[in-house]
Design a protein around this motif. Structure first.
Motif, PDB file in Angstrom:
ATOM      1  N   PHE A 219       0.761  -1.260   0.041  1.00  0.00           N
ATOM      2  CA  PHE A 219       0.077  -0.008  -0.032  1.00  0.00           C
ATOM      3  C   PHE A 219       0.891   1.393   0.025  1.00  0.00           C
ATOM      4  CE2 PHE A 219      -3.583  -2.812   1.656  1.00  0.00           C
ATOM      5  CZ  PHE A 219      -4.610  -2.531   0.752  1.00  0.00           C
ATOM      6  N   GLU A 220       1.995   1.199   0.823  1.00  0.00           N
ATOM      7  CA  GLU A 220       2.950   2.278   0.788  1.00  0.00           C
ATOM      8  C   GLU A 220       3.412   2.595  -0.641  1.00  0.00           C
ATOM      9  OE1 GLU A 220       5.593   2.449   4.080  1.00  0.00           O
ATOM     10  OE2 GLU A 220       4.013   1.791   5.265  1.00  0.00           O
ATOM     11  N   LEU A 221       3.920   1.470  -1.427  1.00  0.00           N
ATOM     12  CA  LEU A 221       4.312   1.794  -2.824  1.00  0.00           C
ATOM     13  C   LEU A 221       3.138   2.341  -3.496  1.00  0.00           C
ATOM     14  CD1 LEU A 221       6.627  -1.615  -3.136  1.00  0.00           C
ATOM     15  CD2 LEU A 221       7.380   0.727  -2.738  1.00  0.00           C
ATOM     16  N   LEU A 222       2.108   2.084  -3.432  1.00  0.00           N
ATOM     17  CA  LEU A 222       0.913   2.705  -4.196  1.00  0.00           C
ATOM     18  C   LEU A 222       0.688   3.958  -3.826  1.00  0.00           C
ATOM     19  CD1 LEU A 222      -1.771  -0.386  -4.054  1.00  0.00           C
ATOM     20  CD2 LEU A 222      -0.526   0.528  -6.111  1.00  0.00           C
ATOM     21  N   GLY A 223       1.224   4.577  -2.647  1.00  0.00           N
ATOM     22  CA  GLY A 223       1.363   5.785  -2.177  1.00  0.00           C
ATOM     23  C   GLY A 223       0.648   6.415  -1.092  1.00  0.00           C
ATOM     24  N   ASP A 224       0.076   5.205  -0.466  1.00  0.00           N
ATOM     25  CA  ASP A 224      -0.503   5.329   0.929  1.00  0.00           C
ATOM     26  C   ASP A 224       0.386   5.833   2.033  1.00  0.00           C
ATOM     27  OD1 ASP A 224      -2.612   4.704  -0.463  1.00  0.00           O
ATOM     28  OD2 ASP A 224      -3.041   2.649   0.749  1.00  0.00           O
ATOM     29  N   SER A 225      -0.365   6.840   2.903  1.00  0.00           N
ATOM     30  CA  SER A 225       0.916   7.194   4.289  1.00  0.00           C
ATOM     31  C   SER A 225       0.947   5.945   4.743  1.00  0.00           C
ATOM     32  CB  SER A 225       0.091   8.112   5.064  1.00  0.00           C
ATOM     33  OG  SER A 225      -1.155   7.461   5.240  1.00  0.00           O
ATOM     34  N   PRO A 226       2.073   5.659   5.803  1.00  0.00           N
ATOM     35  CA  PRO A 226       2.124   4.381   6.522  1.00  0.00           C
ATOM     36  C   PRO A 226       0.988   4.233   7.552  1.00  0.00           C
ATOM     37  CG  PRO A 226       4.081   5.934   6.725  1.00  0.00           C
ATOM     38  CD  PRO A 226       2.965   6.786   6.024  1.00  0.00           C
ATOM     39  N   GLU A 227       0.379   5.325   8.138  1.00  0.00           N
ATOM     40  CA  GLU A 227      -0.866   4.913   8.823  1.00  0.00           C
ATOM     41  C   GLU A 227      -2.157   4.303   7.986  1.00  0.00           C
ATOM     42  OE1 GLU A 227      -2.359   8.519  10.463  1.00  0.00           O
ATOM     43  OE2 GLU A 227      -3.833   7.382  11.839  1.00  0.00           O
ATOM     44  N   ALA A 228      -2.151   4.778   7.041  1.00  0.00           N
ATOM     45  CA  ALA A 228      -3.477   4.528   6.065  1.00  0.00           C
ATOM     46  C   ALA A 228      -2.840   3.068   5.570  1.00  0.00           C
ATOM     47  CB  ALA A 228      -3.641   5.578   4.988  1.00  0.00           C
ATOM     48  N   ALA A 229      -1.660   2.851   5.124  1.00  0.00           N
ATOM     49  CA  ALA A 229      -1.424   1.553   4.881  1.00  0.00           C
ATOM     50  C   ALA A 229      -1.569   0.547   5.742  1.00  0.00           C
ATOM     51  CB  ALA A 229       0.086   1.561   4.309  1.00  0.00           C
ATOM     52  N   GLY A 230      -1.276   0.814   7.153  1.00  0.00           N
ATOM     53  CA  GLY A 230      -1.351  -0.354   7.873  1.00  0.00           C
ATOM     54  C   GLY A 230      -2.775  -0.550   8.236  1.00  0.00           C
ATOM     55  N   LYS A 231      -3.718   0.576   8.307  1.00  0.00           N
ATOM     56  CA  LYS A 231      -5.020   0.143   8.588  1.00  0.00           C
ATOM     57  C   LYS A 231      -5.518  -0.715   7.255  1.00  0.00           C
ATOM     58  CE  LYS A 231      -8.889   2.916   9.371  1.00  0.00           C
ATOM     59  NZ  LYS A 231      -9.734   3.656   8.249  1.00  0.00           N
ATOM     60  N   ASN A 232      -5.374  -0.298   6.107  1.00  0.00           N
ATOM     61  CA  ASN A 232      -5.646  -0.842   4.894  1.00  0.00           C
ATOM     62  C   ASN A 232      -5.086  -2.549   4.760  1.00  0.00           C
ATOM     63  OD1 ASN A 232      -6.943   0.953   3.719  1.00  0.00           O
ATOM     64  ND2 ASN A 232      -5.156   1.773   2.400  1.00  0.00           N
ATOM     65  N   ALA A 233      -3.986  -2.834   5.406  1.00  0.00           N
ATOM     66  CA  ALA A 233      -3.475  -4.106   5.432  1.00  0.00           C
ATOM     67  C   ALA A 233      -4.489  -4.907   6.605  1.00  0.00           C
ATOM     68  CB  ALA A 233      -2.307  -4.223   6.053  1.00  0.00           C
ATOM     69  N   GLN A 234      -5.002  -4.139   7.765  1.00  0.00           N
ATOM     70  CA  GLN A 234      -5.886  -4.989   8.496  1.00  0.00           C
ATOM     71  C   GLN A 234      -7.159  -5.184   7.900  1.00  0.00           C
ATOM     72  OE1 GLN A 234      -5.150  -5.982  11.598  1.00  0.00           O
ATOM     73  NE2 GLN A 234      -3.477  -4.869  12.215  1.00  0.00           N
ATOM     74  N   THR A 235      -7.850  -4.320   6.955  1.00  0.00           N
ATOM     75  CA  THR A 235      -8.883  -4.327   6.186  1.00  0.00           C
ATOM     76  C   THR A 235      -8.804  -5.911   5.480  1.00  0.00           C
ATOM     77  OG1 THR A 235      -9.363  -2.280   6.353  1.00  0.00           O
ATOM     78  CG2 THR A 235     -10.662  -3.524   4.645  1.00  0.00           C
ATOM     79  N   VAL A 236      -7.652  -5.822   4.496  1.00  0.00           N
ATOM     80  CA  VAL A 236      -7.514  -6.881   3.510  1.00  0.00           C
ATOM     81  C   VAL A 236      -7.589  -8.377   4.610  1.00  0.00           C
ATOM     82  CG1 VAL A 236      -6.315  -8.022   1.980  1.00  0.00           C
ATOM     83  CG2 VAL A 236      -6.321  -5.521   2.151  1.00  0.00           C
ATOM     84  N   MET A 237      -6.749  -8.282   5.743  1.00  0.00           N
ATOM     85  CA  MET A 237      -6.511  -9.669   6.529  1.00  0.00           C
ATOM     86  C   MET A 237      -7.877 -10.032   6.830  1.00  0.00           C
ATOM     87  SD  MET A 237      -4.532 -11.793   7.636  1.00  0.00           S
ATOM     88  CE  MET A 237      -2.920 -11.669   8.394  1.00  0.00           C
ATOM     89  N   GLN A 238      -8.867  -8.963   7.224  1.00  0.00           N
ATOM     90  CA  GLN A 238     -10.252  -9.370   7.830  1.00  0.00           C
ATOM     91  C   GLN A 238     -11.103  -9.921   6.763  1.00  0.00           C
ATOM     92  OE1 GLN A 238     -12.153  -5.858   9.664  1.00  0.00           O
ATOM     93  NE2 GLN A 238     -13.806  -6.367   8.432  1.00  0.00           N
ATOM     94  N   ILE A 239     -11.067  -9.482   5.674  1.00  0.00           N
ATOM     95  CA  ILE A 239     -11.765 -10.159   4.484  1.00  0.00           C
ATOM     96  C   ILE A 239     -11.107 -11.445   4.163  1.00  0.00           C
ATOM     97  CG2 ILE A 239     -12.389  -9.722   1.998  1.00  0.00           C
ATOM     98  CD1 ILE A 239     -12.474  -6.927   2.368  1.00  0.00           C
ATOM     99  N   GLU A 240     -10.052 -11.563   3.844  1.00  0.00           N
ATOM    100  CA  GLU A 240      -9.189 -13.027   3.555  1.00  0.00           C
ATOM    101  C   GLU A 240      -9.458 -13.976   4.530  1.00  0.00           C
ATOM    102  OE1 GLU A 240      -5.256 -12.502   2.133  1.00  0.00           O
ATOM    103  OE2 GLU A 240      -5.706 -11.124   0.773  1.00  0.00           O
ATOM    104  N   THR A 241      -9.558 -13.335   5.886  1.00  0.00           N
ATOM    105  CA  THR A 241      -9.829 -14.375   7.109  1.00  0.00           C
ATOM    106  C   THR A 241     -11.071 -14.985   7.035  1.00  0.00           C
ATOM    107  OG1 THR A 241      -8.318 -13.283   8.310  1.00  0.00           O
ATOM    108  CG2 THR A 241      -9.567 -14.832   9.467  1.00  0.00           C
TER     109      THR A 241
END
Ligand SMILES: [Zn+2]
Length: 688
Positions: A219-241
């Motif tokens: 997400f950071e490589l896509l241009g997100d801030s570290p904070e937003a990227a961290g939150k986004n990672a949690q979202t994907v993990m929740q869906i995939e789980t």
């Protein structure tokens, strides 16, 4: 069903990039030679009756450390690398001739040359940055409601595949193997197995933590801030789980009855009313159909529930990650490097990225394999080699017939059916009779990601267009240079690409014994798959239909349980045992295959006076030749992933676990009855 470590799973790993410019290769196009029985690869200080794998492969293991860019190293892996070197020569010639117009010409040659050249042009890939993703990123940004998701999922699946929410395509009808029907299957995960999301041990938790970090980085490589990227990672993990929890395990997926659920399109719409199937089908331009195979239903119920429960912004986050993660190998080096760090280095233990040329050769083989394969077989696969392999296949089939007829536990009725099935097995050797026509695929010399997209879309289109059509039984599921082989239970065919019929696996220069031990065993292995715990559920036509008497099936299950109890004892790495319900089909095929190789070898050499060679008797050479196909070194990280995902047992058990059930082996080495490689006769597992 594959004999060796699946080439397709290898491809998933080699995602990477280094900035090291490679000089064009000037090598002459010849595959290096090594004999199919190499005494230098043995460890004669080991006792064959104590550890036969060490005796046969100890020297090889010592002399062949794992190269830093590999996750394991093996006789198969080494031959595959030799093939890649060889293909590199073909591609460099094709690449230069497609600009100079010099021979070798031809449209197929031009496509592979341009594809390879675009892949090798790392500077162009860097310069274009994220531009090749932009139209898809824009499409994701435009999504307003869950209703908009279906056509976008379709579009992304077309060029990316099963990373997106679920898998779709065509498959043979389980009840009528001559026909292709529409099919949906579980998918949508970024980790290699659903168990990673569910298991609660320390290592699984650590892996999930590292996966979150990986997603954040993307997400950071896509241009997100570290904070937003961290939150986004949690979202994907929740869906995939949630998706993982509703997914079948690999053991469940081995049951063909659990893979069968033919329903009407209207029933699918009822199962998942929150997904707009009409616009999904319209976007994919699927041929008209009424019946679709949907497995597992629980997974699609969960997709439906998540569509209602997750805010649409979460889905957009999920799609953004899978878009960038799926395309990472074809993007600038920061993406390639991150992909390598997580999937190859952390998960599988590689130390270095593979050189770019080697990745590019593999992408070409994957995406335009039957164009590249034509040039390969023209140079390494002679009609004589094809003929001698076919002769060996015939002898192995004869051995199977003899074996079935002499089984003491099977009734005449079931034997009759088994023979009908055996005689219906089609064998395919070397390469396809008719080559795939890539003329409609547009390949440029300066848009690598676009080339990959168009090549994948071509393959997906080909697959979707089969829906409602009769099955083409001449098709191959592996490219000619692949060092592997397979059996398909619905095609009811055995397939041996040219790549697996080379020294040191198959060696026309030396005596028959190691060749029958090695390649004879491989042919027998694939043939036995037609009769393992899974293949035996399909009939001669490839339909899911029971042809066993109840009593014989019971006896068969008791016999395969002997094999699965034996393999369950073996340790893969640390305290992880083989999941022998996952490996059962392969373990049964390993044992059956080697017995067939032995019978066929005896038939082929009947009446001949065989002499010892290099201090080994002919029988000893048969068994050492067998063992040496599997010589390998493995990184512990890779063994861990394989323990969860690979239906094959680790190499040493594919050898020691077989010979322990063959009295011919203990005779050949004069083993004593209480030694580790010898079982008491009443404990020997015998299926086929
Ligand atoms: Zn297999």
């Amino acid at each position: 069903m594959l004999k060796a470590f699946g080439f397709y799973s290898l491809l998933a790993l080699m995602l990477i990039s280094s900035a090291v410019a490679q000089k064009p290769s000037t090598q002459k196009l010849v595959l290096p030679y090594s004999p199919s029985l190499d005494v230098k690869s043995m460890d004669k200080s080991a006792d064959p009756c104590v550890d036969f794998y060490q005796y046969s492969c100890g020297g090889w293991k010592k002399n062949n450390p794992i190269p830093p860019d590999q996750v394991s190293w093996s006789v198969y892996g080494k031959l595959y690398q030799d093939n890649l070197n060889f293909l590199r020569g073909i591609l460099e010639q094709a690449s230069s001739s497609s600009t100079t117009g010099k021979a070798p010409a031809g449209a197929a040659n031009q496509k592979i040359g341009n594809f390879y050249a675009a892949c090798m042009d790392e500077a162009a890939v860097e310069k274009r940055g994220l531009a090749p993703l932009q139209s898809n990123l824009d499409a994701i940004a435009r999504v307003k409601s869950a209703h908009d998701l279906a056509p976008l999922v379709a579009k992304l699946q077309m060029t990316l595949g099963g990373g997106i929410l679920f898998n779709s395509g065509s498959r043979q009808d389980p009840d009528d193997s001559d026909q292709q029907i529409a099919a949906l299957n579980q998918g949508g995960l970024g980790l290699p197995d659903r168990d990673y999301y569910i298991k609660d041990d320390a290592k699984s938790k650590e892996t999930r933590e590292r996966y979150l970090q990986h997603m954040q980085k993307i997400f950071e490589l896509l241009g997100d801030s570290p904070e937003a990227a961290g939150k986004n990672a949690q979202t994907v993990m929740q869906i995939e789980t949630s998706l993982a929890r509703a997914s079948m395990t690999r053991v469940e997926r081995r049951d063909p009855y659990k893979q069968k659920n033919k329903i009407k399109l209207a029933d699918l719409e009822q199962l998942t009313p929150n997904f707009d199937w009409k616009s999904y089908i319209r976007e994919l331009k699927l041929p008209a159909f009424e019946i679709i195979n949907v497995v597992p239903p629980a997974f699609f119920k969960e997709v439906n529930a998540r569509l209602a429960a997750e805010p649409v912004e979460n889905w957009k986050t999920y799609l953004r990650f899978h878009l960038a993660n799926g395309y990472a190998p074809y993007l600038p080096s920061a993406f390639v490097q991150e992909n390598f760090e997580f999937y190859s280095k952390y998960l599988r233990g590689a130390k270095e990225l593979q050189p770019r040329w080697r990745r590019c050769v593999q992408f070409t083989d994957r995406d335009l394999g039957e164009a590249l394969g034509q040039a390969y077989v023209a140079q390494v696969f002679s009609p004589e080699l094809k003929k001698s392999t076919q002769d060996m296949v015939k002898l192995i089939e004869d051995a199977m017939e003899q074996r079935i007829q002499s089984l003491d536990w099977m009734s005449a009725e079931t034997k009759q059916q088994a023979l009908v099935k055996l005689h219906s097995i089609r064998n395919k050797v070397g390469y396809p009779d008719k080559w795939r026509d890539y003329s409609s695929v547009q390949i440029t010399r300066n848009d690598f990601l676009g080339d990959v997209e168009r090549a994948l879309a071509f393959e997906n289109r080909r697959d979707y267009n089969k829906i409602g059509q009769p099955v083409d039984r001449t098709e191959w599921g592996m490219t000619p240079p692949t060092v592997n082989a397979y059996y398909s239970s619905q095609m009811n065919d055995i397939n041996f690409p040219a790549g697996v019929l080379q020294p040191p696996l198959y060696d026309a220069k030396i005596d028959d014994a190691p060749n029958y031990g090695n390649t004879g065993g491989t042919i027998g292995h694939e043939l036995t798959h037609g009769f393992d715990d899974e293949g035996s559920k399909f009939d001669a036509k490839g339909n899911l239909k029971d042809w066993w008497t109840k009593d014989d099936r019971q006896k068969f299950d008791d016999r395969t349980r002997c094999v699965s109890d034996q393999y369950a004892q073996y340790v893969v790495v640390d305290d992880i045992h083989i999941n022998s319900k996952l490996t059962l089909g392969e373990d049964v095929a390993d044992l059956g295959g080697e017995i067939l190789g032995y019978i066929a070898w005896k038939a082929a050499t009947k009446g001949k006076d065989l002499a010892p060679v290099e201090d080994l008797t002919p029988d000893q050479r048969f068994f050492v030749g067998f063992a040496q196909w599997a010589c390998a070194n493995e990184r512990p990280e890779n063994l861990r992933v394989n323990a969860l995902t690979d239906p094959h047992s680790p190499p040493e058990y594919r050898i020691n676990g077989v010979v322990i059930n063959m009295p011919e082996f203990s005779q050949a080495f004069s083993c004593k009855k209480d030694q580790p490689m010898v079982k008491a006769p009443e404990k020997v597992c015998k299926v086929w």
